[in-house]
Write a protein that holds these residues in place. Structure first.
Motif, short mmCIF file in Angstrom:
data_model
loop_
_atom_site.label_atom_id
_atom_site.label_comp_id
_atom_site.label_asym_id
_atom_site.label_seq_id
_atom_site.Cartn_x
_atom_site.Cartn_y
_atom_site.Cartn_z
N ASN A 183 0.16 -1.44 2.47
CA ASN A 183 1.27 -2.04 3.21
C ASN A 183 2.41 -2.46 2.28
OD1 ASN A 183 0.00 -1.66 5.63
ND2 ASN A 183 -0.64 -3.78 5.87
N MET A 184 2.07 -2.92 1.09
CA MET A 184 3.10 -3.33 0.13
C MET A 184 3.93 -2.13 -0.30
SD MET A 184 4.58 -5.55 -1.70
CE MET A 184 4.04 -6.87 -2.70
N LEU A 185 3.27 -1.03 -0.63
CA LEU A 185 4.00 0.15 -1.09
C LEU A 185 4.73 0.85 0.05
CD1 LEU A 185 1.43 1.71 -3.56
CD2 LEU A 185 3.59 0.62 -4.13
N GLY A 238 20.68 2.07 -7.78
CA GLY A 238 19.41 1.38 -8.03
C GLY A 238 18.43 1.55 -6.89
N ALA A 239 18.91 1.38 -5.66
CA ALA A 239 18.04 1.51 -4.49
C ALA A 239 17.59 2.96 -4.31
CB ALA A 239 18.75 1.02 -3.23
N VAL A 240 18.52 3.89 -4.51
CA VAL A 240 18.17 5.31 -4.37
C VAL A 240 17.15 5.70 -5.43
CG1 VAL A 240 19.06 7.67 -4.55
CG2 VAL A 240 20.35 5.95 -3.28
N LEU A 241 17.36 5.29 -6.67
CA LEU A 241 16.42 5.59 -7.75
C LEU A 241 15.06 4.94 -7.48
CD1 LEU A 241 15.95 6.91 -10.51
CD2 LEU A 241 16.75 4.78 -11.56
N GLY A 242 15.08 3.71 -7.00
CA GLY A 242 13.83 3.03 -6.66
C GLY A 242 13.06 3.78 -5.58
N LEU A 243 13.77 4.24 -4.55
CA LEU A 243 13.11 5.01 -3.48
C LEU A 243 12.54 6.32 -4.00
CD1 LEU A 243 15.53 4.40 -0.49
CD2 LEU A 243 13.11 3.81 -0.57
N ILE A 284 7.89 9.55 -5.32
CA ILE A 284 7.19 10.41 -6.28
C ILE A 284 5.85 9.79 -6.68
CG2 ILE A 284 7.25 11.31 -8.66
CD1 ILE A 284 10.29 11.78 -8.21
N SER A 285 5.83 8.48 -6.89
CA SER A 285 4.59 7.78 -7.24
C SER A 285 3.57 7.90 -6.12
CB SER A 285 4.87 6.30 -7.52
OG SER A 285 5.75 6.15 -8.58
N MET A 286 4.03 7.75 -4.87
CA MET A 286 3.10 7.84 -3.73
C MET A 286 2.55 9.26 -3.58
SD MET A 286 4.94 5.22 -1.10
CE MET A 286 3.72 5.30 0.18
N ILE A 287 3.38 10.25 -3.82
CA ILE A 287 2.92 11.64 -3.76
C ILE A 287 1.88 11.89 -4.85
CG2 ILE A 287 3.62 14.04 -4.12
CD1 ILE A 287 6.29 13.25 -2.66
N ILE A 288 2.16 11.43 -6.06
CA ILE A 288 1.21 11.60 -7.17
C ILE A 288 -0.11 10.89 -6.87
CG2 ILE A 288 0.77 10.97 -9.58
CD1 ILE A 288 3.78 11.55 -10.08
N MET A 289 -0.03 9.65 -6.35
CA MET A 289 -1.25 8.92 -6.00
C MET A 289 -2.02 9.63 -4.89
SD MET A 289 -0.36 4.86 -6.33
CE MET A 289 1.19 4.86 -5.44
N GLY A 290 -1.31 10.20 -3.93
CA GLY A 290 -1.97 10.93 -2.85
C GLY A 290 -2.68 12.16 -3.37
N ILE A 291 -2.03 12.93 -4.23
CA ILE A 291 -2.65 14.12 -4.82
C ILE A 291 -3.84 13.73 -5.68
CG2 ILE A 291 -2.28 16.02 -6.46
CD1 ILE A 291 0.63 16.16 -5.34
#
Length: 177
Positions: free
Chosen positions: A71-73, A107-112, A117-124
Motif C-alpha cells: 500500500n505504501m508503494l 522531480g515528481a516525474v523522475l520519482g514516478l 521501474i522499481s516496482m517492475i523489477i520487484m515484480g519480475i
C-alpha cells in the motif's frame, strides 16, 4: 482490518479443507473485496501470497507488514508524487509550455519513473523467485479436505458466501459503468 478478516478469521476457519483451499479462497475473496477489475488480479495474487505466509508462520504481523509495504508503494507514494503534478496546466498545445511544465515537475516525474521501474523489477524478481521456489512449497492436507470437484459446494454453497460474491459482482459492474 483486511488482514484480520481475510487471513486470521477466514483462514483459521477454512484451513480444515487444506492449505491450498484456504490460500485460494483467501486470495479470491481478497480480490473480490477490492471491487473492481483493475485491482482484482493483483489483489488475488497478493492475497494468495499473504495467505501462504500466514499459514506457514501463523503470524499476522508479517502479512500486515507486507500489506503495508504494498500500500505504501502502490498507493501512498505514487499518489503523493502524482499530486505534485498540476494536470490542468499540462493541457496545452504550446510545445514550449509543455517542455516548461516537464522541467517544473521534473522531480515528481523522475520519482514516478523510478518508482515504476522499481516496482517492475520487484515484480519480475518475485516471479523468478516464485518459479525457482515453487517446488519447495509445502501444502498440508486438511481434516475435511475433499476432491477438487466437491470443494465448490463446500466453500461457496452457503448464503453468506453467495451474498458476498453477489455484492462483489455488483461492485465490478458499477465500476465499469
Amino acid at each position: 482490518m483486511e488482514e484480520l478478516i481475510f487471513r486470521k478469521v477466514l483462514i483459521d476457519r477454512t484451513i480444515v479443507y487444506g492449505d491450498k483451499a484456504a490460500v485460494v479462497l483467501s486470495g479470491l475473496l481478497f480480490g473480490v473485496f477490492h471491487g473492481n477489475f483493475h485491482q482484482f488480479f493483483y489483489a488475488f495474487g497478493l492475497g494468495c501470497i499473504f495467505a501462504y505466509v500466514y499459514i506457514r508462520t501463523g503470524k499476522l504481523k508479517y502479512t500486515i507488514s507486507l500489506h503495508m509495504a504494498v500500500n505504501m508503494l502502490g498507493g501512498f507514494l505514487s499518489s503523493l508524487l502524482l499530486q505534485q503534478l498540476n494536470y490542468s496546466a499540462w493541457d496545452t498545445s504550446d510545445p514550449y509550455a509543455y517542455i516548461d511544465m516537464m522541467f517544473n515537475h521534473a522531480g515528481a516525474v523522475l520519482g514516478l519513473v523510478i518508482l515504476e521501474i522499481s516496482m517492475i523489477i520487484m515484480g519480475i524478481a518475485g516471479l523468478i523467485f516464485f518459479a525457482v521456489s515453487a517446488k519447495k512449497l509445502e501444502w498440508r492436507s486438511g481434516e475435511y479436505e475433499r476432491p477438487f470437484h466437491e470443494m465448490g459446494g463446500a466453500m461457496f454453497g452457503n448464503p453468506g458466501m453467495m451474498l458476498f460474491l453477489l455484492s462483489g459482482v455488483c461492485l465490478f459492474v458499477l465500476d465499469m459503468l
